[in-house]
Design a protein around this motif. Structure first.
Motif, PDB file in Angstrom:
ATOM      1  N   SER A  59       0.839  -1.202   0.000  1.00  0.00           N
ATOM      2  CA  SER A  59       0.000   0.000   0.000  1.00  0.00           C
ATOM      3  C   SER A  59       0.874   1.252   0.000  1.00  0.00           C
ATOM      4  O   SER A  59       2.062   1.199   0.340  1.00  0.00           O
ATOM      5  CB  SER A  59      -0.889   0.024   1.241  1.00  0.00           C
ATOM      6  OG  SER A  59      -0.120   0.309   2.408  1.00  0.00           O
ATOM      7  N   TYR A  60       0.274   2.376  -0.350  1.00  0.00           N
ATOM      8  CA  TYR A  60       1.004   3.644  -0.342  1.00  0.00           C
ATOM      9  C   TYR A  60       1.620   3.902   1.032  1.00  0.00           C
ATOM     10  O   TYR A  60       2.774   4.324   1.122  1.00  0.00           O
ATOM     11  CB  TYR A  60       0.066   4.799  -0.698  1.00  0.00           C
ATOM     12  CG  TYR A  60      -0.174   5.020  -2.176  1.00  0.00           C
ATOM     13  CD1 TYR A  60      -0.170   3.972  -3.095  1.00  0.00           C
ATOM     14  CD2 TYR A  60      -0.421   6.298  -2.655  1.00  0.00           C
ATOM     15  CE1 TYR A  60      -0.402   4.193  -4.435  1.00  0.00           C
ATOM     16  CE2 TYR A  60      -0.656   6.530  -4.004  1.00  0.00           C
ATOM     17  CZ  TYR A  60      -0.646   5.472  -4.887  1.00  0.00           C
ATOM     18  OH  TYR A  60      -0.874   5.706  -6.209  1.00  0.00           O
ATOM     19  N   LEU A  61       0.854   3.669   2.084  1.00  0.00           N
ATOM     20  CA  LEU A  61       1.361   3.927   3.439  1.00  0.00           C
ATOM     21  C   LEU A  61       2.527   3.012   3.785  1.00  0.00           C
ATOM     22  O   LEU A  61       3.511   3.442   4.394  1.00  0.00           O
ATOM     23  CB  LEU A  61       0.244   3.791   4.471  1.00  0.00           C
ATOM     24  CG  LEU A  61      -0.821   4.890   4.448  1.00  0.00           C
ATOM     25  CD1 LEU A  61      -1.920   4.592   5.473  1.00  0.00           C
ATOM     26  CD2 LEU A  61      -0.206   6.260   4.695  1.00  0.00           C
ATOM     27  N   GLU A  62       2.444   1.747   3.396  1.00  0.00           N
ATOM     28  CA  GLU A  62       3.557   0.815   3.633  1.00  0.00           C
ATOM     29  C   GLU A  62       4.802   1.252   2.869  1.00  0.00           C
ATOM     30  O   GLU A  62       5.918   1.198   3.399  1.00  0.00           O
ATOM     31  CB  GLU A  62       3.167  -0.609   3.203  1.00  0.00           C
ATOM     32  CG  GLU A  62       2.127  -1.260   4.072  1.00  0.00           C
ATOM     33  CD  GLU A  62       1.603  -2.567   3.484  1.00  0.00           C
ATOM     34  OE1 GLU A  62       1.288  -3.464   4.279  1.00  0.00           O
ATOM     35  OE2 GLU A  62       1.504  -2.694   2.238  1.00  0.00           O
ATOM     36  N   VAL A  63       4.600   1.700   1.629  1.00  0.00           N
ATOM     37  CA  VAL A  63       5.722   2.137   0.806  1.00  0.00           C
ATOM     38  C   VAL A  63       6.376   3.374   1.414  1.00  0.00           C
ATOM     39  O   VAL A  63       7.606   3.454   1.501  1.00  0.00           O
ATOM     40  CB  VAL A  63       5.272   2.397  -0.648  1.00  0.00           C
ATOM     41  CG1 VAL A  63       6.393   3.013  -1.463  1.00  0.00           C
ATOM     42  CG2 VAL A  63       4.780   1.111  -1.296  1.00  0.00           C
ATOM     43  N   VAL A  74       5.390   8.768  -3.978  1.00  0.00           N
ATOM     44  CA  VAL A  74       4.750   7.458  -4.146  1.00  0.00           C
ATOM     45  C   VAL A  74       3.657   7.543  -5.207  1.00  0.00           C
ATOM     46  O   VAL A  74       3.560   6.679  -6.087  1.00  0.00           O
ATOM     47  CB  VAL A  74       4.197   6.926  -2.805  1.00  0.00           C
ATOM     48  CG1 VAL A  74       3.415   5.632  -3.012  1.00  0.00           C
ATOM     49  CG2 VAL A  74       5.330   6.718  -1.802  1.00  0.00           C
ATOM     50  N   SER A  75       2.864   8.600  -5.159  1.00  0.00           N
ATOM     51  CA  SER A  75       1.794   8.780  -6.140  1.00  0.00           C
ATOM     52  C   SER A  75       2.345   8.941  -7.552  1.00  0.00           C
ATOM     53  O   SER A  75       1.841   8.324  -8.499  1.00  0.00           O
ATOM     54  CB  SER A  75       0.952   9.998  -5.752  1.00  0.00           C
ATOM     55  OG  SER A  75      -0.054  10.226  -6.697  1.00  0.00           O
ATOM     56  N   VAL A  77       5.275   7.935  -8.733  1.00  0.00           N
ATOM     57  CA  VAL A  77       5.878   6.676  -9.183  1.00  0.00           C
ATOM     58  C   VAL A  77       4.787   5.687  -9.571  1.00  0.00           C
ATOM     59  O   VAL A  77       4.899   4.992 -10.580  1.00  0.00           O
ATOM     60  CB  VAL A  77       6.826   6.091  -8.111  1.00  0.00           C
ATOM     61  CG1 VAL A  77       7.263   4.685  -8.488  1.00  0.00           C
ATOM     62  CG2 VAL A  77       8.036   6.997  -7.914  1.00  0.00           C
ATOM     63  N   SER A  78       3.720   5.627  -8.788  1.00  0.00           N
ATOM     64  CA  SER A  78       2.605   4.735  -9.112  1.00  0.00           C
ATOM     65  C   SER A  78       2.008   5.087 -10.473  1.00  0.00           C
ATOM     66  O   SER A  78       1.738   4.195 -11.286  1.00  0.00           O
ATOM     67  CB  SER A  78       1.533   4.824  -8.029  1.00  0.00           C
ATOM     68  OG  SER A  78       0.435   4.006  -8.357  1.00  0.00           O
ATOM     69  N   LYS A  79       1.829   6.376 -10.710  1.00  0.00           N
ATOM     70  CA  LYS A  79       1.274   6.816 -11.994  1.00  0.00           C
ATOM     71  C   LYS A  79       2.200   6.400 -13.138  1.00  0.00           C
ATOM     72  O   LYS A  79       1.742   5.893 -14.164  1.00  0.00           O
ATOM     73  CB  LYS A  79       1.087   8.335 -11.982  1.00  0.00           C
ATOM     74  CG  LYS A  79       0.461   8.882 -13.231  1.00  0.00           C
ATOM     75  CD  LYS A  79       0.253  10.389 -13.136  1.00  0.00           C
ATOM     76  CE  LYS A  79      -0.312  10.920 -14.439  1.00  0.00           C
ATOM     77  NZ  LYS A  79      -0.461  12.370 -14.419  1.00  0.00           N
ATOM     78  N   ALA A  80       3.501   6.583 -12.963  1.00  0.00           N
ATOM     79  CA  ALA A  80       4.457   6.202 -14.004  1.00  0.00           C
ATOM     80  C   ALA A  80       4.536   4.687 -14.163  1.00  0.00           C
ATOM     81  O   ALA A  80       4.620   4.179 -15.285  1.00  0.00           O
ATOM     82  CB  ALA A  80       5.839   6.771 -13.678  1.00  0.00           C
ATOM     83  N   LEU A  81       4.510   3.962 -13.037  1.00  0.00           N
ATOM     84  CA  LEU A  81       4.591   2.503 -13.077  1.00  0.00           C
ATOM     85  C   LEU A  81       3.452   1.918 -13.903  1.00  0.00           C
ATOM     86  O   LEU A  81       3.634   0.934 -14.614  1.00  0.00           O
ATOM     87  CB  LEU A  81       4.557   1.943 -11.646  1.00  0.00           C
ATOM     88  CG  LEU A  81       4.653   0.436 -11.482  1.00  0.00           C
ATOM     89  CD1 LEU A  81       5.989  -0.085 -11.985  1.00  0.00           C
ATOM     90  CD2 LEU A  81       4.457   0.065 -10.016  1.00  0.00           C
ATOM     91  N   ASN A  82       2.300   2.541 -13.825  1.00  0.00           N
ATOM     92  CA  ASN A  82       1.125   2.056 -14.542  1.00  0.00           C
ATOM     93  C   ASN A  82       0.802   2.895 -15.770  1.00  0.00           C
ATOM     94  O   ASN A  82      -0.264   2.747 -16.357  1.00  0.00           O
ATOM     95  CB  ASN A  82      -0.073   2.032 -13.584  1.00  0.00           C
ATOM     96  CG  ASN A  82       0.185   1.111 -12.418  1.00  0.00           C
ATOM     97  OD1 ASN A  82       0.454  -0.066 -12.598  1.00  0.00           O
ATOM     98  ND2 ASN A  82       0.159   1.644 -11.202  1.00  0.00           N
TER      99      ASN A  82
END
Length: 99
Positions: A59-63, A74-75, A77-82
Motif C-alpha cells: 500500500s502507499y502507506l507501507e511504501v 509514491v503517487s 511513481v505509481s502513476k508512471a509505473l502504470n
C-alpha cells in the motif's frame, strides 16, 4: 513542456544516447556520479525502490514507511509505473522483479 516535446530536444536525445555508449555497471555508475548530485542519485534510487514496492502490492502507506518517500513521490511513481511509457516496468522485469 510535455514529454513528447522534451524527448525531441537534441540535448535530451544526446543524453539518452550517452547511456547506450556505456559498457557495464561501473561505467554507468561513474557517469551518474558525474551527472547527478548525491541527493539526485539517492532520489532516483528511492523512486526505483518505491516502484518495486508498489509492484509487489504494498500500500502507499507501507511504501512511504519502508522507503521514506513522500506521498507525492509514491503517487507519481505509481502513476508512471502504470502509465503509458513503462520505463519502471521494463527495468523491474529485467531485474526479475516485475510481472
Amino acid at each position: 513542456m510535455n514529454i513528447e516535446t522534451m524527448l525531441e530536444r537534441e540535448d535530451v536525445r544526446q543524453l539518452v544516447h550517452a547511456f547506450t555508449l556505456l559498457d557495464g555497471e561501473r561505467e554507468i555508475e561513474t557517469f551518474l556520479v558525474d551527472l547527478l548530485t548525491p541527493r539526485e542519485f539517492c532520489d532516483f534510487a528511492q523512486r526505483l525502490h518505491v516502484a518495486r514496492c508498489l509492484d509487489q502490492g504494498e500500500s502507499y502507506l507501507e511504501v512511504q514507511a519502508q522507503t521514506g518517500a513522500s506521498s507525492t513521490t509514491v503517487s507519481r511513481v505509481s502513476k508512471a509505473l502504470n502509465g503509458e511509457y513503462g520505463g519502471y516496468r521494463q527495468v523491474l522485469i529485467k531485474q526479475g522483479d516485475g510481472e
